[in-house]
Design a protein around this motif. Structure first.
Motif, mmCIF file in Angstrom:
data_model
loop_
_atom_site.group_PDB
_atom_site.id
_atom_site.type_symbol
_atom_site.label_atom_id
_atom_site.label_comp_id
_atom_site.label_asym_id
_atom_site.label_seq_id
_atom_site.Cartn_x
_atom_site.Cartn_y
_atom_site.Cartn_z
ATOM 1 N N SER A 256 0.825 -1.200 0.000
ATOM 2 C CA SER A 256 0.000 0.000 0.000
ATOM 3 C C SER A 256 0.862 1.253 0.000
ATOM 4 N N ALA A 289 -7.503 0.129 -0.218
ATOM 5 C CA ALA A 289 -7.286 -1.107 0.549
ATOM 6 C C ALA A 289 -8.161 -1.123 1.796
ATOM 7 N N ALA A 534 -5.118 -4.994 1.313
ATOM 8 C CA ALA A 534 -4.086 -5.244 0.293
ATOM 9 C C ALA A 534 -4.010 -6.725 -0.044
#
Length: 540
Positions: A256, A289, A534
């Motif tokens: 991320s 995410a 994620a």
């Protein structure tokens, strides 16, 4: 009548087989049998399935999660910390000790000069640099901030991919106890410092003639790579025994990044992943995410969250605000979920790169310093201030949390120092006493020359100390809504909380005022949500 040669050979082979004599076997046949057996074993043990790895590479803490057959598991890692902020490295000095590692890894790396030639390859030293050793990652390294501030590097994400001329770099350099220097390009060369950013590691912790004590120049990418490699190995160790026996390794990961990361910062993150051993890296924006982790794409369906929690939008797109208050930064994003493609579009973003949980710690420590009259923290050196910051953070978590667990009514910080001189005595020790043991004995232990002073803190003190920060904490929300097309708070369908800073009750109360009492989504632990999303976002 004599038997034919062919019949005689067949009879001889039959006699040999009966006698247990091994018959010759063509290598190709043997290899085919082995391959078939291995194939059957792999299929039976389900070893060929793809397991995805998601990593939240955070400014202050990092988290890894795996997704296997649609089930997400957060990886327990040595040197990690528990959800309550306790250090899980086996040391019980602070009352929070434990064994087995925690789920969030402090993004902190401790380096030391290599004193002798290495005889074996260390787990965390896979490169060929002979100037330093990585001696600790995570909680053990964070503990050393007070004793080795010039060799313990943290907050590397704040400057990764930035140029030396960037104003953010100069501001961060002034606040960091270790040296931030220029470097050439993406290298780590002391002799060619030019336009990049690096950290100079020194043996001494003072500022005098520091270049004479520099033993290594380390880039932010290298620091991040050490953290990523540590998480990668922990994730691989969490696999089944059969997969570990076959040498399973993660070749790729989804990492991320903040929405506002530019091309240079994203490229630097990918370089860090390559150094950590990943052949390919996918980047996912942190708010996306987080939304996936909370099931707002109507696909996430496991023990952490359920798609049934998501109110049907009846074919209409949904507006989601993701509020991410981490240890060092604040990011707010307005997302629109397309009902047909079930994908998120970022409509507007805003943030404060200098506002995070650590700023609340500093504000609370300033309040504490103002209440001390006989003990001085300022005259005690950087090491003492680091210890005080650590205890202030523990106090903040104990009395200010609005997320799960027990919230203490009060906490007492006890500072002790040498008495007898004129003016406030420099602090030499600090300890935290919670509401059920605040009346305990002084750490002075009866020494007439040891002076101790207590400061009692309550939840209201956090609000008092952080009033200016709380005002800053809501400004990016309004900015993001405006940039998303003048969206009003009433039009927002969901508000998702991410980051350890959103545990603070004072922050939640301010957000509740902005969104007029709308429920704030925190069904997934704010500290773990981005890593979970994620891991869930790709091929799972």
């Amino acid at each position: 009548m004599p038997a034919s040669p062919r019949a005689a050979a067949a009879a001889a082979a039959s006699d040999d087989a009966a006698a247990g004599v091994a018959l010759p076997c063509h290598p190709g046949v043997f290899l085919a049998v082995v391959v078939a057996l291995v194939s059957v074993a792999v299929s039976w043990l389900d070893l060929a399935r793809e397991t995805t790895l998601g990593i939240d590479l955070g400014t202050t803490h990092s988290v890894a999660a795996t997704c296997d057959k649609g089930v997400v598991s957060v990886v327990r890692v040595d040197g990690g910390v528990r959800a309550d902020g306790g250090w899980d490295d086996g040391d019980d000095d602070d009352g929070f000790g434990g064994f087995g590692g925690g789920l969030t890894l402090p993004s902190v790396v401790r380096f030391e000069r290599r004193r002798r030639r290495r005889r074996r390859k260390d787990d965390d030293d896979d490169d060929d640099d002979d100037s330093y050793d990585v001696v600790a990652i995570g909680a053990p390294a964070a503990r050393a901030r007070a004793v080795a501030p010039s060799r313990v590097v943290y907050d590397a994400k704040r400057v990764i991919g930035r140029a030396w001329a960037d104003p953010v770099v100069r501001e961060e350099a002034d606040a960091m106890p270790f040296r931030v220097v220029k470097r050439r390009g993406n290298g780590d060369d002391l002799d060619d410092l030019d336009d990049g950013v690096a950290f100079a590691l020194t043996d001494e912790d003072d500022d005098d003639e520091f270049l004479e004590d520099v033993f290594a120049i380390v880039s932010p990418e290298e620091v991040s790579a050490r953290v990523l490699r540590h998480l990668k190995r922990a994730a691989e160790a969490s696999m089944s025994r059969a997969r570990r026996a076959l040498g399973f390794k993660f070749a790729s990961a989804t990492i991320s990044v903040p929405v506002e990361f530019g091309a240079a910062q994203r490229a630097a993150t990918i370089r860090a992943a390559e150094r950590a051993g990943f052949a390919s890296t996918r980047l996912i924006e942190e708010p996306v995410a987080a939304a996936i982790a909370h099931g707002l794409d109507a696909r996430y369906n496991n023990n952490n969250a359920s798609s049934s929690d998501v109110t049907s939008s009846s074919g209409d797109s949904r507006l989601v605000v993701v509020y991410d208050l981490g240890g060092g930064t604040l990011d707010v994003a307005v997302l629109r979920l397309d009902p047909e493609t079930r994908t998120f579009l970022v409509m507007g973003t805003a943030g404060d790169p200098r506002l995070g949980g650590e700023d609340f710690d500093r504000a609370l420590l300033t309040l504490v310093e103002g209440r001390l009259s006989r003990i001085s923290i300022a005259s005690s050196g950087a090491g003492m201030r680091e210890r005080a910051m650590r205890e202030v953070e523990r106090a903040k978590r104990a009395i200010g949390s609005g997320y799960g667990g027990r919230r203490r009514s009060a906490a007492t910080m006890r500072f002790c120092g040498g008495g007898g001189g004129a003016g406030p005595a420099p602090a030499t020790s600090v300890s935290l006493l919670l509401d059920d043991d605040a009346s305990g004995s002084s750490s002075g232990g009866g020494d007439d020359h040891l002076l101790c002073e207590d400061v009692v803190l309550s939840g209201d003190d956090i609000t008092l100390a952080s009033e200016a920060l709380l005002s800053r904490a809501t400004t990016p929300v309004r900015d993001a809504l405006r940039r998303a097309g003048e969206v009003s708070p009433a039009e927002v369908d969901d508000v998702v909380l991410v980051g350890g800073g959103t545990r603070l009750l004072a922050v939640r109360e301010r957000l509740g005022e902005v969104f007029e009492g709308r429920e704030l989504r925190d069904g997934v632990d704010p500290a773990l949500a981005i890593a979970i999303g994620a891991a869930r976002s790709y091929a799972c």
